[in-house]
Design an enzyme around this catalytic site. Structure first.
Site, short mmCIF file in Angstrom:
data_model
loop_
_atom_site.label_atom_id
_atom_site.label_comp_id
_atom_site.label_asym_id
_atom_site.label_seq_id
_atom_site.Cartn_x
_atom_site.Cartn_y
_atom_site.Cartn_z
N HIS A 1 0.85 -1.20 0.00
CA HIS A 1 0.00 0.00 0.00
C HIS A 1 0.88 1.25 0.00
O HIS A 1 1.91 1.29 0.66
CB HIS A 1 -0.93 -0.01 1.22
CG HIS A 1 -2.00 1.02 1.11
ND1 HIS A 1 -1.76 2.36 1.33
CD2 HIS A 1 -3.30 0.92 0.74
CE1 HIS A 1 -2.88 3.04 1.12
NE2 HIS A 1 -3.83 2.19 0.76
N GLU B 1 -3.72 1.63 -7.42
CA GLU B 1 -4.14 2.77 -6.62
C GLU B 1 -3.22 3.97 -6.91
O GLU B 1 -2.14 4.06 -6.32
CB GLU B 1 -4.05 2.45 -5.13
CG GLU B 1 -4.97 1.35 -4.68
CD GLU B 1 -5.33 1.48 -3.19
OE1 GLU B 1 -6.52 1.51 -2.90
OE2 GLU B 1 -4.43 1.58 -2.36
#
Ligand code: PGA
Length: 245
Positions: A100, A169
């Protein structure tokens, strides 16, 4: 309207306590009555403190639980504050988010991410592997170069990729309310699929009930990694419903 199999992943980040688990009731009963439930996979990734109680609460449902990160070491060791994949699995996690951007920004590089993915796969967890470019990289038109590097190094020497989902993302879209233009997003997802031999690719970054009608029209996306909007069960359910109508 889509009739495609889609993943809906809730990334709670560092939010939530035992009281927050009460909200799962809504999602659980929505799922039970949802006509297209065979087409969806819902995965909740709460903070580590909630993995065990959440797994217990969701035991009879088809909703699964995942973690948000793991240590790269496969066995126990002197790593204060860390938790490895086997420990996460032991308390009920089936998935783990790795790479992430919030952890990349905190210092995780592609090599470390690769070690984490390998140890989590070995432990039997499924991986949600996050990649994405920063705004600066996007402006310099380096998106594809950055993604290619993150894929190449992150998945280095991993032959069997069937338990890996990729979450695209863009860093600039996380928590900002901004999403990529539809044609850009389609092309980027297409690029990632080509680079990875057709892995499933999810989109993450400011997914909400208002922009889902735009996102769902991008036909090569296989699901969504939802941060902020996943903490509110109404919004999360709305995102799922609107994806299918
Ligand atoms: P967001 O976060 O939906 O709040 O933008 C997504 C993520 O960080 O996974």
């Amino acid at each position: 309207m889509t009739n495609k199999y889609m993943y809906f992943i809730a990334n709670w980040k560092m939010f939530g306590n035992l009281n927050s688990l009460n909200s799962l009731h809504n999602v659980n009963s929505f799922f039970k009555n949802f006509k297209k439930k065979k087409l969806i996979k819902i995965i909740y990734c709460p903070p580590n403190t909630l993995i065990r109680p959440m797994s217990k609460k969701l035991k009879t449902s088809h909703i699964e639980v995942g973690a948000q990160n793991c240590h790269e070491n496969e066995s126990f060791g002197p790593f204060t504050g860390s938790v490895n994949s086997l420990m996460l699995k032991n308390v009920g996690a089936k998935f783990v988010i790795i790479g992430h951007s919030e952890n990349r920004q905190a210092g995780e590089n592609n090599q470390l991410i690769n070690l984490k993915i390998k140890s989590a796969l070995k432990a039997g967890l499924k991986i949600i592997f996050c990649i994405g470019e920063t705004l600066k990289e996007k402006r310099k038109k380096q998106t594809k170069k950055i993604l290619a590097k993150q894929i190449l190094l992150g998945l280095n020497k991993i032959k069997d990729k069937k338990n890996i989902l990729i979450a695209y993302e863009p860093v600039w879209s996380i928590g900002t309310g901004m999403i990529p233009k539809s044609n850009e997003l389609f092309n980027t997802v297409d690029f990632i699929k080509k680079k990875t031999n057709n892995q499933k690719v999810l989109y993450g970054g400011s997914v909400n009930p208002k922009n889902i009608h735009l996102l769902k029209s991008i036909v090569n996306i296989d699901g969504y990694l939802v941060g902020g909007s996943s903490q509110d069960p109404k919004k999360f359910i709305d995102i799922i419903k609107k994806t299918y109508n």
